[in-house]
Design a protein around this motif. Structure first.
Motif, PDB file in Angstrom:
ATOM      1  N   THR A  41     -12.890  13.385  10.481  1.00 49.11           N
ATOM      2  CA  THR A  41     -12.147  12.204  10.049  1.00 49.11           C
ATOM      3  C   THR A  41     -11.714  12.332   8.593  1.00 49.11           C
ATOM      4  N   LYS A  42     -10.443  12.078   8.346  1.00 41.73           N
ATOM      5  CA  LYS A  42      -9.933  12.005   6.986  1.00 41.73           C
ATOM      6  C   LYS A  42      -9.774  10.544   6.613  1.00 41.73           C
ATOM      7  N   ARG A  43     -10.546  10.121   5.631  1.00 39.43           N
ATOM      8  CA  ARG A  43     -10.518   8.733   5.178  1.00 39.43           C
ATOM      9  C   ARG A  43      -9.666   8.685   3.916  1.00 39.43           C
ATOM     10  N   LEU A  44      -8.504   8.095   4.016  1.00 36.90           N
ATOM     11  CA  LEU A  44      -7.518   8.115   2.943  1.00 36.90           C
ATOM     12  C   LEU A  44      -7.367   6.723   2.329  1.00 36.90           C
ATOM     13  N   LEU A  45      -7.583   6.644   1.030  1.00 33.25           N
ATOM     14  CA  LEU A  45      -7.414   5.382   0.302  1.00 33.25           C
ATOM     15  C   LEU A  45      -6.063   5.416  -0.402  1.00 33.25           C
ATOM     16  N   VAL A  46      -5.185   4.502  -0.026  1.00 33.88           N
ATOM     17  CA  VAL A  46      -3.842   4.451  -0.607  1.00 33.88           C
ATOM     18  C   VAL A  46      -3.828   3.444  -1.749  1.00 33.88           C
ATOM     19  N   LEU A  47      -3.533   3.941  -2.951  1.00 36.62           N
ATOM     20  CA  LEU A  47      -3.544   3.108  -4.148  1.00 36.62           C
ATOM     21  C   LEU A  47      -2.200   3.193  -4.867  1.00 36.62           C
ATOM     22  N   GLY A  48      -1.985   2.271  -5.796  1.00 34.84           N
ATOM     23  CA  GLY A  48      -0.739   2.255  -6.555  1.00 34.84           C
ATOM     24  C   GLY A  48      -0.365   0.840  -6.943  1.00 34.84           C
ATOM     25  N   ALA A  49       0.492   0.721  -7.938  1.00 37.02           N
ATOM     26  CA  ALA A  49       0.931  -0.592  -8.400  1.00 37.02           C
ATOM     27  C   ALA A  49       1.747  -1.299  -7.317  1.00 37.02           C
ATOM     28  N   ASP A  50       1.884  -2.596  -7.463  1.00 39.07           N
ATOM     29  CA  ASP A  50       2.664  -3.375  -6.498  1.00 39.07           C
ATOM     30  C   ASP A  50       4.095  -2.853  -6.420  1.00 39.07           C
ATOM     31  N   GLU A  51       4.637  -2.899  -5.213  1.00 41.83           N
ATOM     32  CA  GLU A  51       6.021  -2.519  -4.931  1.00 41.83           C
ATOM     33  C   GLU A  51       6.304  -1.035  -5.190  1.00 41.83           C
ATOM     34  N   SER A  52       5.256  -0.224  -5.129  1.00 41.30           N
ATOM     35  CA  SER A  52       5.455   1.222  -5.281  1.00 41.30           C
ATOM     36  C   SER A  52       5.862   1.879  -3.966  1.00 41.30           C
ATOM     37  N   GLY A  53       5.688   1.142  -2.862  1.00 42.12           N
ATOM     38  CA  GLY A  53       6.040   1.687  -1.556  1.00 42.12           C
ATOM     39  C   GLY A  53       4.830   2.059  -0.724  1.00 42.12           C
ATOM     40  N   LYS A  54       3.646   1.556  -1.099  1.00 43.70           N
ATOM     41  CA  LYS A  54       2.416   1.902  -0.372  1.00 43.70           C
ATOM     42  C   LYS A  54       2.503   1.518   1.098  1.00 43.70           C
ATOM     43  N   ARG A  55       2.930   0.282   1.344  1.00 50.04           N
ATOM     44  CA  ARG A  55       2.953  -0.215   2.714  1.00 50.04           C
ATOM     45  C   ARG A  55       3.925   0.589   3.578  1.00 50.04           C
ATOM     46  N   THR A  56       5.067   0.932   3.018  1.00 50.71           N
ATOM     47  CA  THR A  56       6.046   1.716   3.776  1.00 50.71           C
ATOM     48  C   THR A  56       5.489   3.084   4.104  1.00 50.71           C
ATOM     49  N   ILE A  57       4.778   3.693   3.164  1.00 52.00           N
ATOM     50  CA  ILE A  57       4.195   5.009   3.406  1.00 52.00           C
ATOM     51  C   ILE A  57       3.132   4.943   4.494  1.00 52.00           C
ATOM     52  N   VAL A  58       2.293   3.893   4.482  1.00 46.42           N
ATOM     53  CA  VAL A  58       1.295   3.732   5.547  1.00 46.42           C
ATOM     54  C   VAL A  58       1.987   3.582   6.902  1.00 46.42           C
ATOM     55  N   ILE A 122      -7.685  10.336  -2.169  1.00 49.62           N
ATOM     56  CA  ILE A 122      -6.923   9.180  -2.641  1.00 49.62           C
ATOM     57  C   ILE A 122      -5.451   9.563  -2.683  1.00 49.62           C
ATOM     58  N   ILE A 123      -4.604   8.722  -2.118  1.00 44.20           N
ATOM     59  CA  ILE A 123      -3.160   8.890  -2.251  1.00 44.20           C
ATOM     60  C   ILE A 123      -2.681   7.819  -3.223  1.00 44.20           C
ATOM     61  N   VAL A 165      -7.198  13.705  -5.664  1.00 42.94           N
ATOM     62  CA  VAL A 165      -6.123  12.718  -5.730  1.00 42.94           C
ATOM     63  C   VAL A 165      -4.792  13.401  -5.439  1.00 42.94           C
ATOM     64  N   PHE A 166      -3.982  12.736  -4.624  1.00 39.48           N
ATOM     65  CA  PHE A 166      -2.651  13.239  -4.302  1.00 39.48           C
ATOM     66  C   PHE A 166      -1.626  12.230  -4.804  1.00 39.48           C
ATOM     67  N   LEU A 167      -0.820  12.670  -5.763  1.00 40.17           N
ATOM     68  CA  LEU A 167       0.199  11.816  -6.350  1.00 40.17           C
ATOM     69  C   LEU A 167       1.465  11.859  -5.508  1.00 40.17           C
TER      70      LEU A 167
END
Length: 254
Positions: A41-58, A122-123, A165-167
């Motif tokens: 299992t790869k457990r990936l935590l998606v982080l970033g400032a608001d409106e960076s596109g996190k939700r779209t990437i998920v 972490i992404i 961390v993956f930017l």
């Protein structure tokens, strides 16, 4: 009659012992199955400032695993009263648990980051085009500066020091549009850009001005990683959240 009673008692005890052994075997089998799944299992935590596109990437991640069983759950962290989403999917024998926390502000992150100290990676998503924008929270803070400060908090957070961390330098299409339009100059917000040069080669068909801009931005983040020293992994990838192929290329590195 006594011998028969004794035999029945022993028989009952034998059956109980047999049932106990079978139950232990079942539990051990389930634990081993869960252990094998955990290792795959790869457990990936998606982080970033608001409106960076996190939700779209998920959502793009879910789309890439569309042939597999998908599940999304909403959770609440009681102590911090923080809401986060967990997306589960599977592909090619690999299980993915993707966590996306709503409302990521530097001031509140310290309360809940420790909950994710066991993630695989972490992404961190950056809106590369936000160099001339301000945060909607206070209508004052530069969004790219906010993202840099947020990244610094995450990179130096003691519970996450061993996690790679993956930017994802996101919204490259919007960054290119702004740079080529020339109406909003990066040096007006980051004066050091005026003297910045890069030896990186342009992508096929990419304007040199765009190449310079995107590598300047990624190097601002990498300065944070090198300042702390050590051998911790930080890889970067240029993405456009609505471009499935760019997200796929990034995920292959995770």
């Amino acid at each position: 009659m006594a011998p028969y009673v004794l035999d029945d008692t022993r028989k009952g005890q034998h059956n109980k012992e047999k049932a106990r052994r079978e139950e232990n075997k079942r539990i051990d089998k389930n634990l081993e199955k869960e252990r094998r799944i955990y290792l795959r299992t790869k457990r990936l935590l998606v982080l970033g400032a608001d409106e960076s596109g996190k939700r779209t990437i998920v959502n793009q991640m879910r789309y890439l695993h569309v042939k597999c069983t998908q599940e999304e759950k909403t959770h609440y962290m009681l102590i911090s009263k923080q809401k986060f989403f967990e997306t589960r999917c599977q592909q090619d024998g690999i299980f993915y648990h993707i966590f996306n926390v709503r409302g990521q502000r530097k001031e509140s992150m310290r309360k809940w980051l420790q909950y994710f100290s066991d993630v695989t990676a972490i992404i961190f998503v950056v809106d590369s085009s936000s160099y001339d924008m301000v945060s909607r929270e206070d209508n004052e803070t530069n969004r790219l500066h906010e993202s840099l400060n947020l990244f610094s908090t995450i990179w130096n957070y003691r519970w996450l020091l061993d996690i790679p961390v993956f930017l994802f330098l996101n919204k490259q299409d919007l960054l290119a549009e702004k740079v080529l339009a020339g109406k909003s100059k990066i040096e007006d917000y980051f004066p050091e850009f005026a003297h910045y040069t890069t030896h990186q080669k342009s992508e096929p068909g990419e304007d040199l001005r765009v190449t310079k801009a995107k590598h300047f931005i990624v190097e601002e983040f990498l300065k944070i990683t090198t300042a702390s020293g050590g051998e911790r992994i930080c890889l970067f990838h240029f993405t456009c959240a609505v471009d499935t192929e760019s997200i796929l290329r990034g995920l292959r590195r995770v």
